[in-house]
Design a protein around this motif. Structure first.
Motif, short mmCIF file in Angstrom:
data_model
loop_
_atom_site.label_atom_id
_atom_site.label_comp_id
_atom_site.label_asym_id
_atom_site.label_seq_id
_atom_site.Cartn_x
_atom_site.Cartn_y
_atom_site.Cartn_z
N SER A 89 53.96 43.68 41.24
CA SER A 89 52.64 43.14 41.60
C SER A 89 51.70 44.27 42.02
CB SER A 89 52.79 42.12 42.72
OG SER A 89 51.54 41.54 43.02
N ARG A 90 52.18 45.21 42.83
CA ARG A 90 51.36 46.36 43.25
C ARG A 90 50.99 47.22 42.05
NH1 ARG A 90 55.07 46.25 47.47
NH2 ARG A 90 56.32 47.91 46.50
N ALA A 93 48.35 45.53 39.99
CA ALA A 93 47.04 45.66 40.66
C ALA A 93 46.44 47.04 40.35
CB ALA A 93 47.20 45.47 42.16
N SER A 96 45.22 47.14 36.82
CA SER A 96 43.96 46.40 36.76
C SER A 96 42.81 47.27 37.24
CB SER A 96 44.06 45.12 37.60
OG SER A 96 42.87 44.39 37.53
N GLN A 97 43.01 48.01 38.34
CA GLN A 97 41.98 48.93 38.84
C GLN A 97 41.65 50.01 37.81
OE1 GLN A 97 43.61 50.52 42.45
NE2 GLN A 97 42.78 48.89 43.72
#
Length: 133
Positions: A89-90, A93, A96-97
């Protein structure tokens, strides 16, 4: 064996194909005009590029590769990568950034919601010029 013909009307019926067609036309027009920059592309300075590469770790690249195989949730990516779901999940993220994936939240029948990871491109091309100082 019958041959199926795909027409522009088929694209009009499907919003995903319609959007893909719109973006493809914009890129084709820019190529025809020999534009300095293509639409939907990202340009980095050397510092940003170095930072980008340092953040695209082998584990994150593996998640990107796995996500390109289909509409996988974070839990499914974690299972496929043999990793902890919170770590995945990290990493998602961070991807995505970096602009490499989009996360779509969908209803998970009987279990609330789940996050589907979608790569924003099928390929990543790197073209680097090194100018003499």
């Amino acid at each position: 064996m019958t041959k199926q013909t795909i027409t522009l009307a088929d694209f009009a019926k499907n919003p995903v194909l319609q959007e893909h067609s719109r973006k493809s036309k914009a890129v084709a027009r820019a190529l025809d005009k020999k534009a300095d920059r293509l639409p939907y592309s990202k340009t980095f300075t050397s510092f940003e590029f170095e930072d980008f590469l340092s953040q695209l770790t082998p584990k994150r690249f593996e998640l990107l590769r796995l996500a390109s195989k289909g509409r996988l949730s974070i839990a499914e990516l974690a299972t496929a990568a043999h990793r902890d779901q919170s770590a995945v999940s990290r990493d998602v993220a961070k991807l995505s950034q970096l602009g490499l994936v989009e996360v779509e939240v969908v209803t998970n029948e009987g279990h609330g919601r789940k996050k589907i990871v979608l790569p924003v491109a099928a390929t990543i091309s790197i073209n680097a010029s090194i100018a003499a100082a």
